[in-house]
Design a protein around this motif. Structure first.
Motif: not given
Length: 446
Positions: A243-256, A397-411
């Protein structure tokens, strides 16, 4: 008239299985509905019940036998009034290897042996010339010269005990001396007390499974792979290769999502505990309906199957491998129902009590290793499905929220796609829809 009990086909694709265990023995009286045996298929161990009544006359296939073909006779059932004389019909014996043709002094011409005058007579393998020599069977010596055939471990034990290998008869293949022969050797096999034996170099047993890698047989143990492991190895090897396969990955913020899960469980009351994985299954099902082009399978004759339903297979670790029970119509079910079904399926998967229809036929797979602390990984596609999602651990993990550094739960999630049915743009649309449902779970209720 005696009744043949045959190997059943426990799934549409089953061609052979392992007779894992007999629950009856010869002479037992059988009634309809009694459990006769356990059959191990590619993904589950299932019980086989008796249809007819009678007495077990003969068991033809021993428990633990692998590769028993569907419809092969595994036992004979005697009906009421029959005795063992009904079993006089001999079972078919395996074909014997062809014997070397005998040549008498009165019949030595090639033509008289059934061949043409141009054919040469076949020489016996035990005769001189280029035929293979056979072991003499005495003292574990090979027929090729006087070299002893012994495993490295047997040689080492013999050296420690001061035993003369030439006085020990080998019980291994071709008369090879193995560990048990040396351990069971009688004191008479000891060498005369002369000079201490010099340490021999480690010799590779060329009949050992890992000999071609230069690993001596006494440095590892070999265990038998069960049916699940062997079938999974075969199918996943084919999948990764074909099977010709390829991966795609993305970070999801899961606090909500975590807050949403907490409120769902509070509202559901006692006895219900919706997991993060349950919510991800629901989100995957909804994303498949939102991007139907991604809910597809490749058909080998050059066509594509577009699935009408979002049936999500969830990977469950069991002893000996993985199994993928299915949440059918995941997009239409509530989270409490998904939670109840997933827990039941996982529990029965671990005891190998799933029915074939409960783990065959999914349109998409989800594998979650977040509970083991794995941050991200890529899974091998489960054919004929077109995609599989790999879910990592949620962590701060550290994330950027509205131009400022913040902490979020990321998966981090990774989508592996079969490029024949899901190209990069289609896979990206699906993973974007999935991410929206995860980061804003209230949209799953719309």
């Amino acid at each position: 008239m005696s009744i043949e009990i045959t190997m059943p086909a426990l799934s549409p694709t089953m061609e052979e299985g392992t007779l894992a265990k007999w629950h009856v023995k010869e002479g037992d009286k059988i009634e309809s509905g009694m459990v006769l045996a356990e059959i191990e298929t590619d993904k589950a161990t299932m019980e086989v019940e008796a249809v007819d009544e009678g007495v077990i006359g003969k068991i033809l296939v021993a428990e633990g036998t692998e590769g028993v073909k569907v419809n092969a006779v595994i036992a004979i059932l005697l009906e009421e009034g029959e005795d063992k004389s009904a079993l006089d019909k001999p079972a078919a014996a395996p074909p014997a290897p062809p014997a070397a043709p005998s040549v008498s002094s009165a019949d030595t011409s090639p033509a008289s042996q059934g061949g043409s005058a141009d054919e040469k007579p076949i020489s016996s393998p035990t005769s001189g010339g280029s035929g293979h020599k056979v072991a003499d069977g005495g003292g574990g010596k090979a027929a090729e010269g006087d070299r002893l055939k012994a495993s490295p471990l047997a040689k080492r034990i013999a050296a420690d005990k001061g035993l003369d290998l030439s006085a020990i008869k080998g019980s291994g293949p071709h008369g090879r001396i193995v560990k048990r022969d040396v351990e069971n050797a009688q004191p008479g096999a000891a060498k005369p007390a002369t000079a201490a034996p010099s340490a021999a170099p480690v010799e590779i047993d060329h009949d050992a499974p890992l000999a071609r890698y230069g690993i001596a047989a006494d440095r590892y143990d070999v265990v038998k792979a069960d049916g699940i492991t062997k079938i999974a190895a075969k199918r996943l090897s084919e999948s990764f290769r074909d099977i010709p396969h390829f991966p795609l990955n993305v970070d999801c913020r899961i606090d909500a999502l975590l807050d949403f899960r907490k409120r769902i469980n509070e509202a559901a009351g006692e006895g219900v505990k919706v997991s993060v994985n349950d919510i991800l299954i629901k989100a995957a099902g909804l994303a498949l309906k939102k991007v139907p082009a991604a809910n597809a399978s490749w058909i080998e004759d050059g066509r594509i199957a577009l699935h009408r339903h979002a049936d999500v297979s969830m990977a469950v670790a069991i002893e000996g491998g993985l199994i993928t029970p299915i949440i059918f119509d995941a997009d239409t079910k509530g989270l409490v129902q998904i939670s109840t079904e997933s827990k039941d399926l996982a529990a029965r998967a671990r005891t190998r009590k799933l029915k074939p229809e409960e783990y065959q036929g999914g349109t998409f797979s989800l594998s979650n290793l977040g509970m083991f602390g794995i941050q991200s990984f890529s899974s091998i596609i489960n054919p004929p499905q077109g995609m599989i999602l790999s879910v990592g651990a949620g962590e701060q993990r550290p994330v950027v929220k509205e131009g400022a550094l913040a902490i979020a739960t990321v998966m981090t999630v990774t989508l592996t796609c079969d490029h024949r049915v899901v190209d990069g743009a289609t896979g990206a649309k699906w993973i974007a829809a999935f991410r929206t449902f995860v980061e804003d779970p209230m949209t799953m209720l719309m």
